[in-house]
Design a protein around this motif. Structure first.
Motif, PDB file in Angstrom:
ATOM      1  N   UNK A 181       0.840  -1.203   0.000  1.00 32.77           N
ATOM      2  CA  UNK A 181       0.000   0.000   0.000  1.00 32.77           C
ATOM      3  C   UNK A 181       0.876   1.255   0.000  1.00 32.77           C
ATOM      4  N   UNK A 182       0.507   2.206  -0.857  1.00 31.85           N
ATOM      5  CA  UNK A 182       1.207   3.484  -0.958  1.00 31.85           C
ATOM      6  C   UNK A 182       0.268   4.608  -0.528  1.00 31.85           C
ATOM      7  N   UNK A 183       0.790   5.525   0.301  1.00 31.50           N
ATOM      8  CA  UNK A 183       0.018   6.684   0.759  1.00 31.50           C
ATOM      9  C   UNK A 183       0.834   7.948   0.555  1.00 31.50           C
ATOM     10  N   UNK A 184       0.183   8.971   0.020  1.00 33.77           N
ATOM     11  CA  UNK A 184       0.805  10.296  -0.074  1.00 33.77           C
ATOM     12  C   UNK A 184       0.028  11.251   0.816  1.00 33.77           C
ATOM     13  N   UNK A 185       0.714  11.829   1.823  1.00 34.08           N
ATOM     14  CA  UNK A 185       0.086  12.765   2.750  1.00 34.08           C
ATOM     15  C   UNK A 185       0.214  14.181   2.210  1.00 34.08           C
ATOM     16  N   UNK A 186      -0.815  14.997   2.443  1.00 35.48           N
ATOM     17  CA  UNK A 186      -0.835  16.343   1.857  1.00 35.48           C
ATOM     18  C   UNK A 186       0.122  17.311   2.550  1.00 35.48           C
ATOM     19  N   UNK A 187       0.571  16.989   3.750  1.00 36.01           N
ATOM     20  CA  UNK A 187       1.522  17.849   4.458  1.00 36.01           C
ATOM     21  C   UNK A 187       2.216  17.030   5.546  1.00 36.01           C
ATOM     22  N   UNK A 188       3.419  17.446   5.985  1.00 34.07           N
ATOM     23  CA  UNK A 188       4.113  16.711   7.046  1.00 34.07           C
ATOM     24  C   UNK A 188       3.522  17.008   8.419  1.00 34.07           C
ATOM     25  N   UNK A 189       3.591  16.026   9.297  1.00 27.20           N
ATOM     26  CA  UNK A 189       3.141  16.243  10.674  1.00 27.20           C
ATOM     27  C   UNK A 189       4.237  16.866  11.526  1.00 27.20           C
ATOM     28  N   UNK A 190       5.483  16.494  11.275  1.00 24.13           N
ATOM     29  CA  UNK A 190       6.633  17.066  11.983  1.00 24.13           C
ATOM     30  C   UNK A 190       7.570  17.690  10.966  1.00 24.13           C
ATOM     31  N   UNK A 191       8.111  18.855  11.326  1.00 30.61           N
ATOM     32  CA  UNK A 191       9.114  19.502  10.480  1.00 30.61           C
ATOM     33  C   UNK A 191       9.886  20.513  11.312  1.00 30.61           C
ATOM     34  N   UNK A 192      11.210  20.373  11.315  1.00 26.51           N
ATOM     35  CA  UNK A 192      12.026  21.289  12.098  1.00 26.51           C
ATOM     36  C   UNK A 192      12.174  22.608  11.364  1.00 26.51           C
ATOM     37  N   UNK A 193      12.257  23.674  12.112  1.00 31.85           N
ATOM     38  CA  UNK A 193      12.434  25.008  11.540  1.00 31.85           C
ATOM     39  C   UNK A 193      13.889  25.468  11.597  1.00 31.85           C
TER      40      UNK A 193
END
Length: 226
Positions: A181-193
């Motif tokens: 199964x492949x999933x593409x998420x519309x945005x990241x849940x975690x991201x460092x600034x």
């Protein structure tokens, strides 16, 4: 609504079992986090190699079905950096629930029926917790704190699109369904600034490395339904 009622009526007239429930488990083929570090400083992550949860399917005529899953995994990442004369280490953990809603089509075959599926999914975090430890260099003085809103957290819930394929193997009393199964998420849940503000210090620091949750996810799953 009328189309759905007609499909359910067709399944009942055909004598088919319209509902199946069971359990689905597997392992991620991609890491949840993309973490970058420089030596002993930066971000580090570990991927828990399991996914598990209940699954249910509404079986329809003409090889169609509607599937809903609730899949759980555990997430973890850590961070280490220097702040003037203070060494800061943090460790972040979270539960992660994935809820795919899929339309499935089975091809005709006697015992092992290939299938394809696709639809939408929602992914939400639960029990986010970050523990922070600060050590004053040269003194050994250590202070600790915790919070439930780490600086890297961008979205507690995201949505995405799902595509997959596998085989429905009909055994006595059960169905076994291996699937990729492949999933593409519309945005990241975690991201460092690149900037960290450890609670209680009042000082802004540039953190080496980077962290981001991947938006393209591949999983190998096996379902067992009754």
């Amino acid at each position: 609504m009328r189309v759905l009622l007609l499909l359910l009526g067709g399944a009942a007239l055909a004598g088919a079992q319209p509902f199946s429930v069971g359990i689905k488990g597997g392992l991620p083929l991609t890491d949840f986090f993309d973490a970058v570090n420089s030596g002993n400083l930066g971000y580090f992550s570990s991927t828990n190699r399991y996914i598990v949860g209940p699954t249910a399917e509404l079986r329809l005529p003409f090889g169609l079905g509607i599937e809903f899953d609730a899949l759980y995994r555990h997430l973890h990442y850590s961070n280490a950096f220097s702040l003037v004369d203070v060494l800061v280490n943090s460790s972040t953990e979270s539960g992660n629930w994935e809820f795919p809603l899929l339309l499935k089509y089975r091809f005709k075959a006697p015992l092992a029926r290939p299938f394809i599926d696709g639809g939408v999914a929602w992914d939400t975090l639960s029990g986010v917790s970050q523990a922070i430890e600060r050590t004053v260099v040269g003194t050994g003085v250590v202070s600790r704190s915790s919070n439930s809103s780490p600086a890297e957290l961008q979205n507690s819930t995201v949505s995405g699109i799902v595509f997959g394929g596998g085989v429905d193997i009909h055994l006595p009393l059960i169905h076994v369904l291996p699937e990729i199964r492949y999933t593409h998420w519309n945005s990241p849940q975690f991201q460092s600034t690149g900037i960290a503000i450890p609670a209680g210090t009042g000082v802004t620091a540039v953190v080496p490395g980077s962290l981001s949750s991947t938006q393209n996810q591949v999983e190998f799953l096996v379902g067992i339904t009754f």
